[in-house]
Write a protein that holds these residues in place. Structure first.
Motif, mmCIF file in Angstrom:
data_model
loop_
_atom_site.group_PDB
_atom_site.id
_atom_site.type_symbol
_atom_site.label_atom_id
_atom_site.label_comp_id
_atom_site.label_asym_id
_atom_site.label_seq_id
_atom_site.Cartn_x
_atom_site.Cartn_y
_atom_site.Cartn_z
ATOM 1 N N MET A 245 0.815 -1.219 0.000
ATOM 2 C CA MET A 245 0.000 0.000 0.000
ATOM 3 C C MET A 245 0.846 1.265 0.000
ATOM 4 O O MET A 245 0.348 2.355 -0.311
ATOM 5 N N PHE A 246 2.133 1.144 0.337
ATOM 6 C CA PHE A 246 3.010 2.310 0.289
ATOM 7 C C PHE A 246 3.495 2.594 -1.137
ATOM 8 O O PHE A 246 4.017 3.676 -1.406
ATOM 9 N N ILE A 272 -0.048 6.605 2.659
ATOM 10 C CA ILE A 272 -1.137 5.667 2.368
ATOM 11 C C ILE A 272 -2.348 6.422 1.819
ATOM 12 O O ILE A 272 -2.953 6.029 0.802
ATOM 13 N N LEU A 273 -2.715 7.513 2.480
ATOM 14 C CA LEU A 273 -3.880 8.283 2.042
ATOM 15 C C LEU A 273 -3.653 8.919 0.672
ATOM 16 O O LEU A 273 -4.580 9.012 -0.142
ATOM 17 N N VAL A 289 -12.677 7.684 0.409
ATOM 18 C CA VAL A 289 -11.944 6.747 1.244
ATOM 19 C C VAL A 289 -12.767 6.533 2.509
ATOM 20 O O VAL A 289 -13.231 7.496 3.131
ATOM 21 N N ILE A 290 -12.974 5.268 2.869
ATOM 22 C CA ILE A 290 -13.767 4.920 4.049
ATOM 23 C C ILE A 290 -12.807 4.382 5.106
ATOM 24 O O ILE A 290 -12.183 3.339 4.926
ATOM 25 N N VAL A 291 -12.674 5.123 6.193
ATOM 26 C CA VAL A 291 -11.756 4.756 7.271
ATOM 27 C C VAL A 291 -12.560 4.308 8.485
ATOM 28 O O VAL A 291 -13.492 5.008 8.914
ATOM 29 N N GLY A 338 -4.136 15.910 1.112
ATOM 30 C CA GLY A 338 -4.691 16.511 -0.098
ATOM 31 C C GLY A 338 -6.193 16.361 -0.262
ATOM 32 O O GLY A 338 -6.728 16.654 -1.335
ATOM 33 N N PHE A 339 -6.902 15.946 0.780
ATOM 34 C CA PHE A 339 -8.357 15.798 0.691
ATOM 35 C C PHE A 339 -9.043 17.086 1.122
ATOM 36 O O PHE A 339 -8.501 17.888 1.893
ATOM 37 N N GLN A 340 -10.284 17.261 0.645
ATOM 38 C CA GLN A 340 -11.003 18.509 0.871
ATOM 39 C C GLN A 340 -12.003 18.437 2.011
ATOM 40 O O GLN A 340 -12.292 19.444 2.656
#
Length: 358
Positions: A245-246, A272-273, A289-291, A338-340
Motif C-alpha cells: 500500500m506504500f 497511504i492516504l 476513502v472509508i476509514v 490533499g483531501f477537501q
C-alpha cells in the motif's frame, strides 16, 4: 519526606487500593479470560442451555478436588468483571449458585457468528505479553518499537518469520471483522453509488465477503501482503491482490481502510492516504476513502470507553510506532494528504466511520 505528610491517612489507603487494583489486574484480568477460553467454559455453559452449577462444571471439566476452590475463585472474579453472571437456581428444596453467560462471554463461544476467542488467543500469546516487560528500554531506544527492543524484529517481519504467529494474527483480525460486518449492515448509505471497492489490508476477506453478500453489484478487491492473499480464491465479484500500500493501491470507486492507519505514524499514513487519493482519482462524486478507526474524544465518551481508546493508543504507539487519534489529528492528516472534506459517524461501540472526500 514531604509528599506523604500532606496526604490524609484515608487518601493514602485509597491510593494503595487504586495501585494494587491495577497491579494485580495486569496479569489476572487477561489471563483469567484466556483460562476461560482454553477450558471451553463459555462453550460448556452455552451447550448446557441453562446456568451451570459449580459441581456440574467441575464434573464436566474433571477438575481435581484440590483445584475446585481455585476454579471457584476464578469464576467469581470473572463474574465481578462482567464475563459471567451469578444466579440463584432452585432444585427441590435447595437454592444453589450457578453461572450464566453475559454479552461479553457470549462472544467467546466458539463456532458462533460473532466469536472473539481468536482475539483472546492472539492478545495473550506469550510473544506479545513478553514484550511489555521491556517498556523502560523502549523509552530510550530512538524510533524502535517494543518488538524491535524485545525480539529484534518489527511486527511485520515477525509475522513473515513466524507462520503460527501470522495465522493467529489473521484469525484474530478475521474475528474482529465480524463485529465490523455487523455494523456495516446498517450502513447501506455508505455504499450508495459505489460500484467497486478495495479493502486495503483486508486479510482473508471477511469484510469484503460481507460487502459482496450485501451488495452483489459491487466489485470488491482485497489488497494485502502477498503472503496473506497468495493462496486465497476469489468469486464472481471478489478478487484478491497482493502488493504494498506504500507503493500503490488498485483503482476503485472507494477504498476501505479498516483498522489500518492506527498501525502507522503520521508520515506513513499520509503516504497511504495519498495513494488512496490516486486510486479513486477520476471517480467523481462517488470517489471516497472509508476509514474505520478509533476517534479519541474524552469530552463525550464515557470513562470506560476513553480508557479503552487510550490503552489502545499506548499499544499502537509502543508496539508499532502508530497511534490512535483525536478528531483534530484526523483533520490535520486528511488535509495534509490533499483531501477537501470528511465526515465522522458512529460505527461500533468504540470505532467510528470516517468518510474522506477528494
Amino acid at each position: 519526606m514531604a509528599s506523604n505528610n500532606i496526604l490524609k491517612a484515608s487518601e493514602i489507603f485509597e491510593g494503595q487500593v487504586h495501585l494494587y487494583k491495577h497491579l494485580y489486574a495486569h496479569a489476572v484480568d487477561c489471563m483469567s479470560i484466556k483460562w476461560m477460553v482454553e477450558l471451553g467454559i463459555p462453550d460448556i455453559i452455552h451447550n448446557h442451555c441453562q446456568p451451570i452449577s459449580l459441581p456440574k462444571l467441575v464434573s464436566i471439566l474433571q477438575i481435581p478436588p484440590s483445584k475446585v476452590r481455585g476454579v471457584k475463585s476464578l469464576l467469581r472474579y470473572l463474574a465481578h468483571n462482567g464475563f459471567l453472571q451469578i444466579v440463584r437456581v432452585h432444585h427441590s428444596t435447595e437454592e444453589n449458585e450457578a453461572f450464566s453467560l453475559t454479552p461479553a462471554s457470549h462472544l467467546l463461544v466458539k463456532g458462533t457468528d460473532f466469536c472473539l476467542a481468536p482475539m483472546v488467543e492472539y492478545i495473550t500469546n506469550p510473544t506479545l505479553s513478553h514484550t511489555w516487560s521491556h517498556l523502560k528500554k523502549w523509552t530510550y531506544e530512538d524510533d524502535l518499537t517494543l518488538f524491535d527492543v524485545s525480539l529484534g524484529s518489527n511486527m511485520w517481519d515477525l509475522l513473515s518469520k513466524k507462520p503460527e504467529f501470522n495465522d493467529s494474527f489473521n484469525e484474530a483480525m478475521a474475528s474482529d471483522s465480524q463485529m465490523m460486518n455487523l455494523a456495516l449492515r446498517g450502513c447501506n448509505w455508505v455504499f450508495e453509488g459505489v460500484e467497486s471497492i478495495v479493502d486495503v489490508g483486508g486479510g482473508t476477506g471477511n469484510t469484503a465477503k460481507a460487502i459482496c453478500d450485501a451488495f452483489p453489484n459491487v466489485k470488491c478487491t482485497v489488497f494485502d501482503r502477498p503472503q496473506v492473499v497468495e493462496k486465497l480464491s476469489g468469486t464472481k465479484n471478489l478478487t484478491y491482490v497482493g502488493g504494498d500500500m506504500f507503493e500503490s493501491i488498485p483503482r476503485a470507486d472507494a477504498v476501505l481502510l479498516k483498522w489500518i492507519l492506527h498501525d502507522w505514524n503520521d508520515e506513513d499514513c499520509k503516504r497511504i492516504l495519498e495513494n488512496c487519493k490516486k486510486a479513486i482519482s477520476g471517480k467523481g462524486e462517488s470517489g471516497k476513502v472509508i476509514v474505520i478507526e478509533n476517534v479519541i474524544n474524552e469530552g463525550q465518551d464515557e470513562q470506560g470507553l476513553t480508557g479503552l481508546k487510550l490503552a489502545l493508543d499506548v499499544k499502537m504507539t509502543s508496539l508499532l510506532n502508530g497511534k490512535e487519534r483525536r478528531e483534530e489529528e484526523w483533520k490535520k492528516l486528511i488535509v495534509e494528504a490533499g483531501f477537501q472534506n470528511y465526515k465522522i459517524s458512529p460505527f461500533t461501540g468504540c470505532l467510528s466511520l470516517i468518510q474522506i472526500y477528494p
